[in-house]
Design a protein around this motif. Structure first.
Motif, PDB file in Angstrom:
ATOM      1  N   UNK A  66     -35.625   0.693  -9.911  1.00 45.50           N
ATOM      2  CA  UNK A  66     -35.837   2.184  -8.562  1.00 45.50           C
ATOM      3  C   UNK A  66     -35.165   2.477  -7.496  1.00 45.50           C
ATOM      4  N   UNK A  67     -34.412   1.389  -7.196  1.00 41.27           N
ATOM      5  CA  UNK A  67     -32.854   1.958  -6.353  1.00 41.27           C
ATOM      6  C   UNK A  67     -32.123   3.504  -6.934  1.00 41.27           C
ATOM      7  N   UNK A  68     -31.868   3.055  -7.766  1.00 42.48           N
ATOM      8  CA  UNK A  68     -31.005   3.786  -8.207  1.00 42.48           C
ATOM      9  C   UNK A  68     -31.867   4.960  -8.784  1.00 42.48           C
ATOM     10  N   UNK A  69     -32.735   5.540  -9.295  1.00 40.17           N
ATOM     11  CA  UNK A  69     -33.407   6.675 -10.005  1.00 40.17           C
ATOM     12  C   UNK A  69     -33.111   7.495  -8.670  1.00 40.17           C
ATOM     13  N   UNK A  70     -32.640   8.657  -8.459  1.00 32.55           N
ATOM     14  CA  UNK A  70     -32.295   9.774  -7.761  1.00 32.55           C
ATOM     15  C   UNK A  70     -32.581  10.595  -7.628  1.00 32.55           C
ATOM     16  N   UNK A  71     -32.554  11.407  -7.365  1.00 35.30           N
ATOM     17  CA  UNK A  71     -33.730  12.926  -7.437  1.00 35.30           C
ATOM     18  C   UNK A  71     -33.204  13.762  -8.373  1.00 35.30           C
ATOM     19  N   UNK A  72     -32.032  13.443  -8.748  1.00 38.51           N
ATOM     20  CA  UNK A  72     -31.089  14.295 -10.455  1.00 38.51           C
ATOM     21  C   UNK A  72     -31.991  13.635 -11.009  1.00 38.51           C
ATOM     22  N   UNK A  73     -32.482  12.730 -11.543  1.00 35.32           N
ATOM     23  CA  UNK A  73     -32.852  12.108 -12.071  1.00 35.32           C
ATOM     24  C   UNK A  73     -34.473  12.771 -12.375  1.00 35.32           C
ATOM     25  N   UNK A  74     -35.155  12.690 -11.407  1.00 31.96           N
ATOM     26  CA  UNK A  74     -36.270  13.167 -11.036  1.00 31.96           C
ATOM     27  C   UNK A  74     -36.377  14.315 -11.530  1.00 31.96           C
ATOM     28  N   UNK A  75     -35.440  15.580 -11.121  1.00 28.61           N
ATOM     29  CA  UNK A  75     -35.290  16.579 -11.628  1.00 28.61           C
ATOM     30  C   UNK A  75     -35.238  16.606 -13.636  1.00 28.61           C
ATOM     31  N   UNK A  76     -34.030  15.665 -13.599  1.00 30.73           N
ATOM     32  CA  UNK A  76     -34.471  15.944 -15.745  1.00 30.73           C
ATOM     33  C   UNK A  76     -35.334  15.139 -15.347  1.00 30.73           C
ATOM     34  N   UNK A  77     -37.019  15.045 -15.332  1.00 31.86           N
ATOM     35  CA  UNK A  77     -38.109  14.125 -15.621  1.00 31.86           C
ATOM     36  C   UNK A  77     -38.660  15.803 -15.387  1.00 31.86           C
ATOM     37  N   UNK A  78     -38.760  16.263 -14.751  1.00 29.38           N
ATOM     38  CA  UNK A  78     -39.604  17.388 -14.132  1.00 29.38           C
ATOM     39  C   UNK A  78     -39.340  18.614 -15.486  1.00 29.38           C
ATOM     40  N   UNK A  79     -38.139  18.712 -16.109  1.00 29.37           N
ATOM     41  CA  UNK A  79     -37.189  19.318 -17.268  1.00 29.37           C
ATOM     42  C   UNK A  79     -37.928  19.304 -18.235  1.00 29.37           C
ATOM     43  N   UNK A  80     -37.616  17.841 -18.429  1.00 30.28           N
ATOM     44  CA  UNK A  80     -38.210  17.554 -19.896  1.00 30.28           C
ATOM     45  C   UNK A  80     -39.626  17.597 -19.761  1.00 30.28           C
ATOM     46  N   UNK A  81     -41.126  17.672 -18.809  1.00 27.74           N
ATOM     47  CA  UNK A  81     -42.185  17.232 -18.869  1.00 27.74           C
ATOM     48  C   UNK A  81     -42.276  19.163 -18.967  1.00 27.74           C
ATOM     49  N   UNK A  82     -41.782  20.074 -18.287  1.00 31.93           N
ATOM     50  CA  UNK A  82     -41.708  21.487 -18.444  1.00 31.93           C
ATOM     51  C   UNK A  82     -41.539  21.900 -19.852  1.00 31.93           C
ATOM     52  N   UNK A  83     -40.718  21.124 -20.780  1.00 30.85           N
ATOM     53  CA  UNK A  83     -40.297  21.337 -22.007  1.00 30.85           C
ATOM     54  C   UNK A  83     -41.539  20.670 -22.848  1.00 30.85           C
ATOM     55  N   UNK A  84     -42.325  20.274 -22.558  1.00 29.67           N
ATOM     56  CA  UNK A  84     -42.910  19.270 -23.622  1.00 29.67           C
ATOM     57  C   UNK A  84     -44.546  20.347 -23.124  1.00 29.67           C
ATOM     58  N   UNK A  85     -44.743  20.988 -22.597  1.00 30.06           N
ATOM     59  CA  UNK A  85     -45.686  21.705 -21.770  1.00 30.06           C
ATOM     60  C   UNK A  85     -46.533  22.676 -22.958  1.00 30.06           C
ATOM     61  N   UNK A  86     -46.022  23.238 -24.001  1.00 30.41           N
ATOM     62  CA  UNK A  86     -46.003  23.658 -25.434  1.00 30.41           C
ATOM     63  C   UNK A  86     -46.834  23.294 -26.181  1.00 30.41           C
ATOM     64  N   UNK A  87     -46.703  21.928 -26.538  1.00 31.54           N
ATOM     65  CA  UNK A  87     -47.006  21.158 -26.907  1.00 31.54           C
ATOM     66  C   UNK A  87     -48.481  20.434 -26.677  1.00 31.54           C
ATOM     67  N   UNK A  88     -48.777  20.820 -25.460  1.00 34.01           N
ATOM     68  CA  UNK A  88     -49.899  19.625 -24.619  1.00 34.01           C
ATOM     69  C   UNK A  88     -51.136  20.417 -25.021  1.00 34.01           C
ATOM     70  N   UNK A  89     -52.100  19.689 -25.927  1.00 36.80           N
ATOM     71  CA  UNK A  89     -53.331  20.833 -26.428  1.00 36.80           C
ATOM     72  C   UNK A  89     -54.945  20.217 -25.442  1.00 36.80           C
ATOM     73  N   UNK A  90     -54.586  18.787 -25.285  1.00 37.83           N
ATOM     74  CA  UNK A  90     -55.458  17.445 -24.267  1.00 37.83           C
ATOM     75  C   UNK A  90     -56.405  17.413 -25.287  1.00 37.83           C
ATOM     76  N   UNK A  91     -56.119  17.217 -26.998  1.00 40.57           N
ATOM     77  CA  UNK A  91     -56.987  16.648 -28.044  1.00 40.57           C
ATOM     78  C   UNK A  91     -57.687  17.881 -27.746  1.00 40.57           C
ATOM     79  N   UNK A  92     -57.213  19.333 -27.967  1.00 35.57           N
ATOM     80  CA  UNK A  92     -58.633  20.244 -28.658  1.00 35.57           C
ATOM     81  C   UNK A  92     -57.751  20.246 -30.229  1.00 35.57           C
TER      82      UNK A  92
END
Length: 238
Positions: free
Chosen positions: A212-238
């Motif tokens: 936690x003390x080492x997790x930066x805003x840059x790391x958070x941005x990378x996670x948000x980019x990852x989240x954005x990239x996988x949106x096309x594959x999210x079908x919520x069980x449909x």
């Protein structure tokens, strides 16, 4: 970029971080909580995220930590919204405490109640949530008890009961479902540990190798980019 509406953050690894540096665990908590304050500011100032929920203390931790450590943590929990006072006010960000308040010292509960009153902006969809003495199972049990208490004279409660009704009695009932859970500490903590059990059924889970003390805003941005990239594959069980 498609941002999650609601992020849940599990800031794990403060004590491990302190141990790796040969310093007292309290300094790890302090560094971690200071970093959380920075992340809260970054999230609401630089992203479209509406709700940022931070898990400060689990119900299990509240039973297993010694009295000195708990007292130190309670002081840090006061520090978080206090350090954010001006930021929350200027940006009209609501503050909400979740968890079992019966297990907290009276002075701390009173402190949080005042903060919730102060930072309650009608019409704002931005909310910072601090979870203290919180557990997903405990939230559901408390919710069921409240539901039964409110409907004790209702003879057809069983026929009325559904997920929407129970949800109204839970801690996060007035907030959007969680889209993304981020937990620090990597391979040492690849689990949800009961965090928001009712609300993370379709959330993406991201486990960072950073403490936690080492997790930066840059790391958070990378996670948000990852989240954005996988949106096309999210079908919520449909």
């Amino acid at each position: 970029m498609s941002s999650p509406r609601h992020i849940g953050f599990i800031p794990d690894g403060n004590r491990t971080w302190a141990k790796s540096k040969g310093i007292h665990k309290f300094f790890g908590h302090l560094e971690g909580f200071n970093n959380v304050i920075s992340l809260v500011k970054y999230v609401f100032a630089n992203t479209d995220v509406e709700v940022f929920s931070v898990w400060g203390l689990s119900t299990e931790n509240s039973l297993s930590r010694n009295e000195d450590e708990l007292e130190y943590l309670f002081k840090l929990y006061e520090k978080i919204p206090s350090e954010l006072d001006d930021f929350l006010q200027e940006n009209k960000i609501n503050f909400k405490l979740v968890g079992n308040r019966d297990g907290l010292p009276g002075y701390l509960t009173d402190f949080f109640v005042e903060k919730e009153k102060k930072f309650n902006f009608s019409g704002s969809n931005k909310t910072f949530v601090l979870a203290v003495n919180y557990g997903g199972r405990d939230e559901i049990i408390r919710g069921v008890k409240s539901l039964i208490s409110d409907n004790v004279n209702c003879g057809n409660l069983v026929s009325k009961l559904d997920s929407d009704l129970l949800s109204k009695y839970l801690d996060f009932s007035d907030l959007p479902l969680i889209d993304l859970v981020i937990r620090t500490k990597g391979n040492k903590a690849k689990r949800s540990s009961g965090f928001m059990l009712w609300w993370i059924g379709y959330a993406e889970l991201y486990f960072s190798d950073k403490l936690c003390p080492d997790f930066t805003s840059e790391d958070l941005e990378q996670v948000l980019e990852w989240f954005c990239d996988i949106q096309k594959d999210r079908n919520f069980g449909k």
